[in-house]
Scaffold this motif. Structure first.
Motif, PDB file in Angstrom:
ATOM      1  N   SER A   2       0.831  -1.201   0.000  1.00 57.02           N
ATOM      2  CA  SER A   2       0.000   0.000   0.000  1.00 57.02           C
ATOM      3  C   SER A   2       0.868   1.254   0.000  1.00 57.02           C
ATOM      4  O   SER A   2       1.907   1.306   0.655  1.00 57.02           O
ATOM      5  CB  SER A   2      -0.910   0.004   1.233  1.00 57.02           C
ATOM      6  N   GLU A   3       0.432   2.247  -0.752  1.00 57.25           N
ATOM      7  CA  GLU A   3       1.175   3.499  -0.811  1.00 57.25           C
ATOM      8  C   GLU A   3       0.963   4.294   0.471  1.00 57.25           C
ATOM      9  O   GLU A   3      -0.130   4.344   1.016  1.00 57.25           O
ATOM     10  CB  GLU A   3       0.704   4.322  -2.014  1.00 57.25           C
ATOM     11  N   SER A   4       2.025   4.902   0.960  1.00 56.64           N
ATOM     12  CA  SER A   4       1.948   5.760   2.134  1.00 56.64           C
ATOM     13  C   SER A   4       2.657   7.063   1.822  1.00 56.64           C
ATOM     14  O   SER A   4       3.710   7.070   1.176  1.00 56.64           O
ATOM     15  CB  SER A   4       2.617   5.087   3.343  1.00 56.64           C
ATOM     16  N   LYS A   5       2.090   8.157   2.280  1.00 58.56           N
ATOM     17  CA  LYS A   5       2.717   9.459   2.083  1.00 58.56           C
ATOM     18  C   LYS A   5       3.816   9.712   3.115  1.00 58.56           C
ATOM     19  O   LYS A   5       4.559  10.685   2.993  1.00 58.56           O
ATOM     20  CB  LYS A   5       1.666  10.567   2.166  1.00 58.56           C
ATOM     21  N   TYR A   7       5.595   6.726   5.026  1.00 59.63           N
ATOM     22  CA  TYR A   7       6.553   5.623   5.091  1.00 59.63           C
ATOM     23  C   TYR A   7       7.011   5.202   3.702  1.00 59.63           C
ATOM     24  O   TYR A   7       6.224   5.154   2.763  1.00 59.63           O
ATOM     25  CB  TYR A   7       5.939   4.415   5.796  1.00 59.63           C
ATOM     26  N   ASP A  32      -0.661  11.127   8.399  1.00 57.63           N
ATOM     27  CA  ASP A  32      -0.314   9.963   7.573  1.00 57.63           C
ATOM     28  C   ASP A  32       0.532   8.965   8.353  1.00 57.63           C
ATOM     29  O   ASP A  32       0.353   7.747   8.224  1.00 57.63           O
ATOM     30  CB  ASP A  32       0.436  10.409   6.312  1.00 57.63           C
ATOM     31  N   ASP A  36      -1.143   5.307   8.747  1.00 57.42           N
ATOM     32  CA  ASP A  36      -0.630   4.328   7.783  1.00 57.42           C
ATOM     33  C   ASP A  36       0.119   3.162   8.417  1.00 57.42           C
ATOM     34  O   ASP A  36       0.259   2.100   7.803  1.00 57.42           O
ATOM     35  CB  ASP A  36       0.304   5.020   6.780  1.00 57.42           C
ATOM     36  N   SER A  37       0.622   3.341   9.622  1.00 59.10           N
ATOM     37  CA  SER A  37       1.465   2.325  10.245  1.00 59.10           C
ATOM     38  C   SER A  37       0.827   0.929  10.310  1.00 59.10           C
ATOM     39  O   SER A  37       1.463  -0.059   9.920  1.00 59.10           O
ATOM     40  CB  SER A  37       1.878   2.777  11.651  1.00 59.10           C
ATOM     41  N   VAL A  40       0.913  -0.818   6.890  1.00 59.88           N
ATOM     42  CA  VAL A  40       2.279  -1.108   6.446  1.00 59.88           C
ATOM     43  C   VAL A  40       2.805  -2.373   7.116  1.00 59.88           C
ATOM     44  O   VAL A  40       3.317  -3.292   6.456  1.00 59.88           O
ATOM     45  CB  VAL A  40       3.214   0.085   6.747  1.00 59.88           C
ATOM     46  N   THR A 101      -1.091   2.567  16.076  1.00 62.23           N
ATOM     47  CA  THR A 101       0.085   2.978  15.304  1.00 62.23           C
ATOM     48  C   THR A 101       1.334   2.321  15.864  1.00 62.23           C
ATOM     49  O   THR A 101       2.196   1.835  15.117  1.00 62.23           O
ATOM     50  CB  THR A 101       0.242   4.507  15.354  1.00 62.23           C
TER      51      THR A 101
END
Length: 273
Positions: A2-5, A7, A32, A36-37, A40, A101
């Motif tokens: 998955s894209e993260s802004k 990580y 983010d 996002d953690s 990821v 997180t």
């Protein structure tokens, strides 16, 4: 992945590097970073090729803590003058995802090594205490900052740090919010090893990760599971739990491969089965 802004994930063989990638802000954790953690680390947990994870920061610091300004928009309750029951109830529900997180590294079955250089402040310290192993550079500094800005650290560091450095050091860091250097961090077992600079640190982290990745993944992951359980259970319960886990993973193909390779005087090839 998955894209993260926030990580950046890079894979080197069986080792995945998760970079804090906001160098212009010294990797301060914005929305983010917090949101996002879990995704990821869940994806890395489910990736059969990944056996070890290293977390590090781009730029000249690991993490300067929470981006307070960036987080105000998502938590306007913090700025309300009328702090009544209904508002507190809303805030409580927002804290739980923030705890996830940090818990994401702990819940991930793969060992997570934190490679720390420069600042490791506030949320950065929260993050690394949820990792399995911490390494740092000589210039690394650590601070449990929350009390200095009027917060109680509520996303896990007060629960995890005592298992790492003990109650006395944890309380000292929490009450004073003072900064400690790498030498003190090593003395109190906050870090396992100190390296001269970032290049040496990252090389050392990769070498340690490669060493872990060379072991049977099922045994490494089961060890992490048992160690995590042991922080929450009595010794007796922990012993019962490890007996159950051990009986569940033995025998395995990797165990048989280890014995066979030893007998044949060759390097074993582990598959995670």
């Amino acid at each position: 992945m998955s894209e993260s802004k926030y990580y950046l994930v890079e894979k080197k063989g069986h080792v995945a590097w998760v970079w804090f990638n906001r160098a212009d802000k010294k990797n301060a954790m914005n929305q983010d970073a917090w949101m996002d953690s879990p995704a990821v680390f869940k994806e890395l947990d489910e990736d059969p090729e990944v056996r070890v994870i290293v977390v590090a920061g781009k730029g000249d610091a690991f993490c300067a803590g929470i981006d307070l300004i960036g987080m105000v928009g998502s938590m306007p309750e913090l700025m309300e003058n009328e702090q009544k029951g209904g508002l507190k109830w809303k805030l409580l529900k927002k804290i739980y995802p923030l705890q996830e997180t940090m818990s994401a590294m702990e819940k991930c079955r793969k060992p997570v090594i934190a490679a720390i250089h420069g600042f490791c402040i506030g949320a950065g310290l929260d993050f690394v205490t949820a990792c399995d192993i911490r390494l740092c550079t000589e210039d690394a500094t650590f601070c449990l900052k929350e009390t200095a800005i009027g917060f109680v650290a509520d996303v896990g560091v007060l629960q995890r740090l005592p298992f790492i450095v003990g109650q006395g050091v944890t309380r000292e860091m929490a009450y004073t919010a003072k900064t400690i250097d790498s030498r003190r961090a090593l003395d109190v077992n906050l870090v396992n090893e100190v390296f001269e600079d970032a290049d040496a640190l990252f090389a050392g982290a990769q070498a340690m990760a490669d060493g872990i990745a060379a072991n049977p993944p099922i045994a490494v992951q089961a060890s992490k599971d048992v160690l995590n359980h042991g922080t929450e259970a009595s010794v007796a319960d922990g012993l019962k739990y490890v007996a159950s886990i051990s009986s569940n993973i033995i025998p395995s193909h990797d165990l048989i491969e280890a014995f066979t390779a030893f007998a044949e005087k060759r390097k074993p090839v582990f598959t995670g089965n």
